[in-house]
Scaffold this motif. Structure first.
Motif, PDB file in Angstrom:
ATOM      1  N   ARG A   1       0.692  -1.216   0.022  1.00  0.00           N
ATOM      2  CA  ARG A   1      -0.088  -0.086  -0.274  1.00  0.00           C
ATOM      3  C   ARG A   1       0.928   1.230  -0.047  1.00  0.00           C
ATOM      4  O   ARG A   1       2.134   0.949   0.469  1.00  0.00           O
ATOM      5  CB  ARG A   1      -1.058  -0.071   1.058  1.00  0.00           C
ATOM      6  N   GLU A   2       0.574   2.067  -0.478  1.00  0.00           N
ATOM      7  CA  GLU A   2       1.274   3.588  -0.649  1.00  0.00           C
ATOM      8  C   GLU A   2       1.240   4.037   1.015  1.00  0.00           C
ATOM      9  O   GLU A   2       0.301   4.154   1.758  1.00  0.00           O
ATOM     10  CB  GLU A   2       0.529   4.652  -1.413  1.00  0.00           C
TER      11      GLU A   2
ATOM     12  N   TYR B   1       6.179   2.603  -0.297  1.00  0.00           N
ATOM     13  CA  TYR B   1       5.350   1.546  -0.283  1.00  0.00           C
ATOM     14  C   TYR B   1       5.530   0.578   1.280  1.00  0.00           C
ATOM     15  O   TYR B   1       6.495   0.535   1.689  1.00  0.00           O
ATOM     16  CB  TYR B   1       5.496   0.733  -1.181  1.00  0.00           C
TER      17      TYR B   1
ATOM     18  N   VAL C   1      -2.506  -1.858  -3.328  1.00  0.00           N
ATOM     19  CA  VAL C   1      -3.847  -1.821  -2.814  1.00  0.00           C
ATOM     20  C   VAL C   1      -4.179  -0.752  -1.747  1.00  0.00           C
ATOM     21  O   VAL C   1      -3.147  -0.107  -1.396  1.00  0.00           O
ATOM     22  CB  VAL C   1      -4.219  -3.178  -1.995  1.00  0.00           C
ATOM     23  N   GLN C   2      -5.291  -0.602  -1.494  1.00  0.00           N
ATOM     24  CA  GLN C   2      -5.825   0.578  -0.554  1.00  0.00           C
ATOM     25  C   GLN C   2      -5.686   0.073   0.789  1.00  0.00           C
ATOM     26  O   GLN C   2      -6.083  -1.223   1.222  1.00  0.00           O
ATOM     27  CB  GLN C   2      -7.253   1.021  -1.032  1.00  0.00           C
ATOM     28  N   ALA C   3      -5.165   0.951   1.736  1.00  0.00           N
ATOM     29  CA  ALA C   3      -5.308   0.716   3.112  1.00  0.00           C
ATOM     30  C   ALA C   3      -6.633   0.582   3.688  1.00  0.00           C
ATOM     31  O   ALA C   3      -7.668   1.212   3.322  1.00  0.00           O
ATOM     32  CB  ALA C   3      -4.625   1.742   4.086  1.00  0.00           C
ATOM     33  N   ARG C   4      -6.768  -0.482   4.659  1.00  0.00           N
ATOM     34  CA  ARG C   4      -8.168  -0.512   5.018  1.00  0.00           C
ATOM     35  C   ARG C   4      -8.659   0.706   5.894  1.00  0.00           C
ATOM     36  O   ARG C   4      -7.978   1.296   6.636  1.00  0.00           O
ATOM     37  CB  ARG C   4      -8.248  -1.693   5.961  1.00  0.00           C
ATOM     38  N   LYS C   5     -10.085   1.091   5.882  1.00  0.00           N
ATOM     39  CA  LYS C   5     -10.370   2.326   6.725  1.00  0.00           C
ATOM     40  C   LYS C   5     -11.319   1.704   7.756  1.00  0.00           C
ATOM     41  O   LYS C   5     -12.015   1.037   7.606  1.00  0.00           O
ATOM     42  CB  LYS C   5     -11.427   3.142   5.773  1.00  0.00           C
TER      43      LYS C   5
END
Length: 82
Positions: free
Chosen positions: A46-47, A52, A77-81
């Motif tokens: 993830r960024e 990364y 991928v996107q980090a979980r929110k």
């Protein structure tokens, strides 16, 4: 479907949690498979702040370092929110 992107290995941060998952025997197996021409499964990142962050695939990443690769295929991928 996720697309892979080549990421510079030096730009990937390995969190402490992931470092605990490093297994030399698994790295050795992956290196042997790479030398035989096996396809590489991308890691997941993830960024983060200017880099990364590794989510999955620490042994694959370490295997690529072992053979001297400068890049690795990765899914971004996107980090979980929460």
């Amino acid at each position: 479907m996720l697309k892979t992107a080549p990421i510079k290995i030096e730009d990937i941060y390995i969190p402490t949690d992931r470092r605990k998952e490093i297994k030399q025997s698994e790295i050795d197996t992956i290196v042997a498979e790479m030398m035989d021409g096996a396809a590489r499964k991308p890691v997941r990142v993830r960024e983060g702040k200017g880099r990364y962050v590794l989510i999955e695939g620490v042994n694959r990443l370490e295997a690529c370092k072992t053979v001297g690769d400068e890049t690795i295929p990765a899914y971004i991928v996107q980090a979980r929110k929460f």
